[in-house]
Design a protein around this motif. Structure first.
Motif, PDB file in Angstrom:
ATOM      1  N   GLU A  27      -2.874  -5.285  -5.121  1.00 29.56           N
ATOM      2  CA  GLU A  27      -2.606  -4.246  -6.124  1.00 29.56           C
ATOM      3  C   GLU A  27      -3.386  -4.510  -7.408  1.00 29.56           C
ATOM      4  OE1 GLU A  27       1.689  -2.182  -5.914  1.00 29.56           O
ATOM      5  OE2 GLU A  27       1.740  -4.315  -6.429  1.00 29.56           O
ATOM      6  N   ARG A  28      -3.361  -5.765  -7.871  1.00 26.84           N
ATOM      7  CA  ARG A  28      -4.084  -6.128  -9.094  1.00 26.84           C
ATOM      8  C   ARG A  28      -5.582  -5.902  -8.939  1.00 26.84           C
ATOM      9  NH1 ARG A  28      -0.259  -9.978  -9.582  1.00 26.84           N
ATOM     10  NH2 ARG A  28      -1.403 -11.543  -8.416  1.00 26.84           N
ATOM     11  N   HIS A  29      -6.113  -6.322  -7.789  1.00 23.57           N
ATOM     12  CA  HIS A  29      -7.551  -6.156  -7.537  1.00 23.57           C
ATOM     13  C   HIS A  29      -7.943  -4.682  -7.602  1.00 23.57           C
ATOM     14  CE1 HIS A  29     -11.514  -6.949  -5.806  1.00 23.57           C
ATOM     15  NE2 HIS A  29     -11.326  -5.799  -5.195  1.00 23.57           N
ATOM     16  N   VAL A  30      -7.200  -3.837  -6.913  1.00 25.61           N
ATOM     17  CA  VAL A  30      -7.524  -2.408  -6.871  1.00 25.61           C
ATOM     18  C   VAL A  30      -7.361  -1.793  -8.264  1.00 25.61           C
ATOM     19  CG1 VAL A  30      -6.810  -0.169  -5.918  1.00 25.61           C
ATOM     20  CG2 VAL A  30      -7.026  -2.158  -4.418  1.00 25.61           C
ATOM     21  N   GLU A  31      -6.348  -2.232  -8.995  1.00 23.70           N
ATOM     22  CA  GLU A  31      -6.127  -1.712 -10.339  1.00 23.70           C
ATOM     23  C   GLU A  31      -7.277  -2.104 -11.272  1.00 23.70           C
ATOM     24  OE1 GLU A  31      -2.837  -2.664 -13.650  1.00 23.70           O
ATOM     25  OE2 GLU A  31      -2.019  -1.956 -11.729  1.00 23.70           O
ATOM     26  N   LEU A  32      -7.729  -3.360 -11.175  1.00 27.43           N
ATOM     27  CA  LEU A  32      -8.796  -3.836 -12.063  1.00 27.43           C
ATOM     28  C   LEU A  32     -10.179  -3.320 -11.669  1.00 27.43           C
ATOM     29  CD1 LEU A  32      -7.722  -7.572 -12.505  1.00 27.43           C
ATOM     30  CD2 LEU A  32      -7.679  -5.771 -14.248  1.00 27.43           C
ATOM     31  N   ARG A  33     -10.459  -3.290 -10.373  1.00 22.63           N
ATOM     32  CA  ARG A  33     -11.810  -2.936  -9.904  1.00 22.63           C
ATOM     33  C   ARG A  33     -11.939  -1.483  -9.459  1.00 22.63           C
ATOM     34  NH1 ARG A  33     -13.712  -8.247  -7.648  1.00 22.63           N
ATOM     35  NH2 ARG A  33     -13.603  -9.496  -9.533  1.00 22.63           N
ATOM     36  N   GLY A  34     -10.818  -0.836  -9.209  1.00 16.19           N
ATOM     37  CA  GLY A  34     -10.873   0.553  -8.769  1.00 16.19           C
ATOM     38  C   GLY A  34     -11.333   0.713  -7.336  1.00 16.19           C
ATOM     39  N   ALA A  35     -11.282  -0.362  -6.561  1.00 19.46           N
ATOM     40  CA  ALA A  35     -11.742  -0.314  -5.161  1.00 19.46           C
ATOM     41  C   ALA A  35     -11.061  -1.426  -4.371  1.00 19.46           C
ATOM     42  CB  ALA A  35     -13.256  -0.484  -5.085  1.00 19.46           C
ATOM     43  N   MET A  36     -11.041  -1.225  -3.064  1.00 21.82           N
ATOM     44  CA  MET A  36     -10.510  -2.256  -2.176  1.00 21.82           C
ATOM     45  C   MET A  36     -11.449  -3.461  -2.201  1.00 21.82           C
ATOM     46  SD  MET A  36      -7.688  -1.217  -0.808  1.00 21.82           S
ATOM     47  CE  MET A  36      -7.487  -2.262   0.617  1.00 21.82           C
ATOM     48  N   PRO A  37     -10.918  -4.660  -1.931  1.00 25.99           N
ATOM     49  CA  PRO A  37     -11.788  -5.850  -1.897  1.00 25.99           C
ATOM     50  C   PRO A  37     -12.759  -5.775  -0.733  1.00 25.99           C
ATOM     51  CG  PRO A  37      -9.588  -6.392  -1.141  1.00 25.99           C
ATOM     52  CD  PRO A  37      -9.539  -4.982  -1.638  1.00 25.99           C
ATOM     53  N   ARG A  38     -13.927  -6.385  -0.939  1.00 22.10           N
ATOM     54  CA  ARG A  38     -14.960  -6.383   0.095  1.00 22.10           C
ATOM     55  C   ARG A  38     -15.294  -7.809   0.485  1.00 22.10           C
ATOM     56  NH1 ARG A  38     -19.613  -2.399  -1.792  1.00 22.10           N
ATOM     57  NH2 ARG A  38     -20.566  -3.578  -0.123  1.00 22.10           N
ATOM     58  N   ASN A  42     -22.746 -13.023   0.932  1.00 24.57           N
ATOM     59  CA  ASN A  42     -23.239 -13.973  -0.062  1.00 24.57           C
ATOM     60  C   ASN A  42     -22.078 -14.400  -0.939  1.00 24.57           C
ATOM     61  OD1 ASN A  42     -25.814 -13.433   0.899  1.00 24.57           O
ATOM     62  ND2 ASN A  42     -26.050 -11.712  -0.498  1.00 24.57           N
ATOM     63  N   GLN A  43     -21.220 -15.251  -0.408  1.00 22.97           N
ATOM     64  CA  GLN A  43     -20.034 -15.629  -1.148  1.00 22.97           C
ATOM     65  C   GLN A  43     -20.370 -16.660  -2.213  1.00 22.97           C
ATOM     66  OE1 GLN A  43     -16.799 -16.728   1.315  1.00 22.97           O
ATOM     67  NE2 GLN A  43     -16.786 -14.814   2.431  1.00 22.97           N
ATOM     68  N   THR A  44     -20.049 -16.298  -3.446  1.00 22.58           N
ATOM     69  CA  THR A  44     -20.136 -17.237  -4.552  1.00 22.58           C
ATOM     70  C   THR A  44     -18.711 -17.527  -4.969  1.00 22.58           C
ATOM     71  OG1 THR A  44     -20.172 -15.524  -6.232  1.00 22.58           O
ATOM     72  CG2 THR A  44     -22.311 -16.199  -5.313  1.00 22.58           C
ATOM     73  N   SER A  45     -18.534 -18.479  -5.852  1.00 26.77           N
ATOM     74  CA  SER A  45     -17.177 -18.794  -6.284  1.00 26.77           C
ATOM     75  C   SER A  45     -16.524 -17.585  -6.943  1.00 26.77           C
ATOM     76  CB  SER A  45     -17.198 -19.983  -7.246  1.00 26.77           C
ATOM     77  OG  SER A  45     -17.991 -19.676  -8.369  1.00 26.77           O
ATOM     78  N   GLN A  46     -17.340 -16.720  -7.559  1.00 26.61           N
ATOM     79  CA  GLN A  46     -16.801 -15.549  -8.240  1.00 26.61           C
ATOM     80  C   GLN A  46     -16.227 -14.537  -7.252  1.00 26.61           C
ATOM     81  OE1 GLN A  46     -19.669 -13.445 -10.544  1.00 26.61           O
ATOM     82  NE2 GLN A  46     -18.141 -12.515 -11.851  1.00 26.61           N
ATOM     83  N   VAL A  47     -16.847 -14.349  -6.088  1.00 28.00           N
ATOM     84  CA  VAL A  47     -16.368 -13.349  -5.148  1.00 28.00           C
ATOM     85  C   VAL A  47     -15.564 -13.938  -4.003  1.00 28.00           C
ATOM     86  CG1 VAL A  47     -18.195 -11.702  -5.646  1.00 28.00           C
ATOM     87  CG2 VAL A  47     -18.501 -13.337  -3.795  1.00 28.00           C
ATOM     88  N   SER A  48     -15.455 -15.254  -3.936  1.00 27.85           N
ATOM     89  CA  SER A  48     -14.735 -15.838  -2.804  1.00 27.85           C
ATOM     90  C   SER A  48     -13.276 -15.398  -2.778  1.00 27.85           C
ATOM     91  CB  SER A  48     -14.842 -17.359  -2.813  1.00 27.85           C
ATOM     92  OG  SER A  48     -14.218 -17.884  -3.971  1.00 27.85           O
ATOM     93  N   GLY A  49     -12.658 -15.214  -3.943  1.00 28.15           N
ATOM     94  CA  GLY A  49     -11.289 -14.710  -3.983  1.00 28.15           C
ATOM     95  C   GLY A  49     -11.216 -13.291  -3.452  1.00 28.15           C
ATOM     96  N   GLU A  50     -12.216 -12.493  -3.771  1.00 30.04           N
ATOM     97  CA  GLU A  50     -12.263 -11.125  -3.260  1.00 30.04           C
ATOM     98  C   GLU A  50     -12.458 -11.134  -1.752  1.00 30.04           C
ATOM     99  OE1 GLU A  50     -15.269  -8.654  -5.015  1.00 30.04           O
ATOM    100  OE2 GLU A  50     -14.630  -6.899  -3.888  1.00 30.04           O
ATOM    101  N   ALA A  51     -13.339 -11.989  -1.253  1.00 26.99           N
ATOM    102  CA  ALA A  51     -13.580 -12.068   0.187  1.00 26.99           C
ATOM    103  C   ALA A  51     -12.322 -12.535   0.916  1.00 26.99           C
ATOM    104  CB  ALA A  51     -14.747 -13.013   0.474  1.00 26.99           C
ATOM    105  N   ARG A  52     -11.613 -13.480   0.330  1.00 26.79           N
ATOM    106  CA  ARG A  52     -10.365 -13.970   0.941  1.00 26.79           C
ATOM    107  C   ARG A  52      -9.343 -12.841   1.004  1.00 26.79           C
ATOM    108  NH1 ARG A  52      -5.773 -14.707  -0.392  1.00 26.79           N
ATOM    109  NH2 ARG A  52      -6.112 -14.506  -2.622  1.00 26.79           N
ATOM    110  N   LEU A  53      -9.240 -12.061  -0.078  1.00 26.94           N
ATOM    111  CA  LEU A  53      -8.300 -10.946  -0.109  1.00 26.94           C
ATOM    112  C   LEU A  53      -8.709  -9.866   0.889  1.00 26.94           C
ATOM    113  CD1 LEU A  53      -5.752  -9.938  -1.476  1.00 26.94           C
ATOM    114  CD2 LEU A  53      -7.182  -8.982  -3.305  1.00 26.94           C
ATOM    115  N   ALA A  54     -10.003  -9.619   1.030  1.00 24.34           N
ATOM    116  CA  ALA A  54     -10.494  -8.657   2.028  1.00 24.34           C
ATOM    117  C   ALA A  54     -10.137  -9.127   3.432  1.00 24.34           C
ATOM    118  CB  ALA A  54     -11.998  -8.472   1.896  1.00 24.34           C
TER     119      ALA A  54
END
Length: 154
Positions: A27-38, A42-54
């Motif tokens: 819910e927080r991810h979609v609220e902050l980013r306006g989109a579902m996680p992907r 090319n996983q970096t530390s910044q997107v690894s949380g998003e990839a895990r949530l996806a």
């Protein structure tokens, strides 16, 4: 959504608590980013949380297909803006509708060299469908849908 609303009258076990924590992250991810996680190749530390949530979202879809996702979890997921049970099929259908409208409006297939970015994207999608069809990897239902169009796509 409050935990009390989600599970009123239910005793929450540790797995339910963990599920609700992940749901709150979604819910927080979609609220902050306006989109579902992907999931990113090319996983970096910044997107690894998003990839895990996806990955968690993908797992919920598998649970639904297998019939082991409780109704209350299904109902909560369906309240998330942009959540799709079968994003591949729904995205494909959206592209087909866009192509159909384009063909009706323009009377021709989309061109790669168009000055319109949307037309170029649509041309790339058509090319991909032709490529998949040539390799025998395009599902027959999709082949049939493309063959019903007024122009030869596959």
């Amino acid at each position: 959504m409050a935990r009390d609303d989600a599970c009123s009258g239910r005793h929450l076990g540790k797995l339910d608590e963990h599920w609700l924590d992940e749901f709150a992250n979604l819910e927080r991810h979609v609220e902050l980013r306006g989109a579902m996680p992907r999931e990113s190749k090319n996983q970096t530390s910044q997107v690894s949380g998003e990839a895990r949530l996806a990955g968690w979202v993908r797992y919920q879809r598998r649970r639904a297909v297998r019939g082991i996702l409780p109704d209350w979890q299904r109902e909560l997921l369906e309240q998330i803006t942009g959540f799709l049970w079968d994003p591949s099929n729904e995205n494909w259908s959206r592209h087909l509708a866009t192509l159909t409208a384009f063909l009706e409006r323009e009377g021709r297939v989309p061109r790669y060299r168009s000055s319109n970015a949307e037309e170029r994207r649509l041309a790339a999608w058509v090319h991909k469908q032709r490529h998949l069809h040539g390799r025998g990897e395009l599902h027959q239902v999709r082949v049939d849908a493309l063959r019903r169009l007024p122009f030869r796509i596959v």
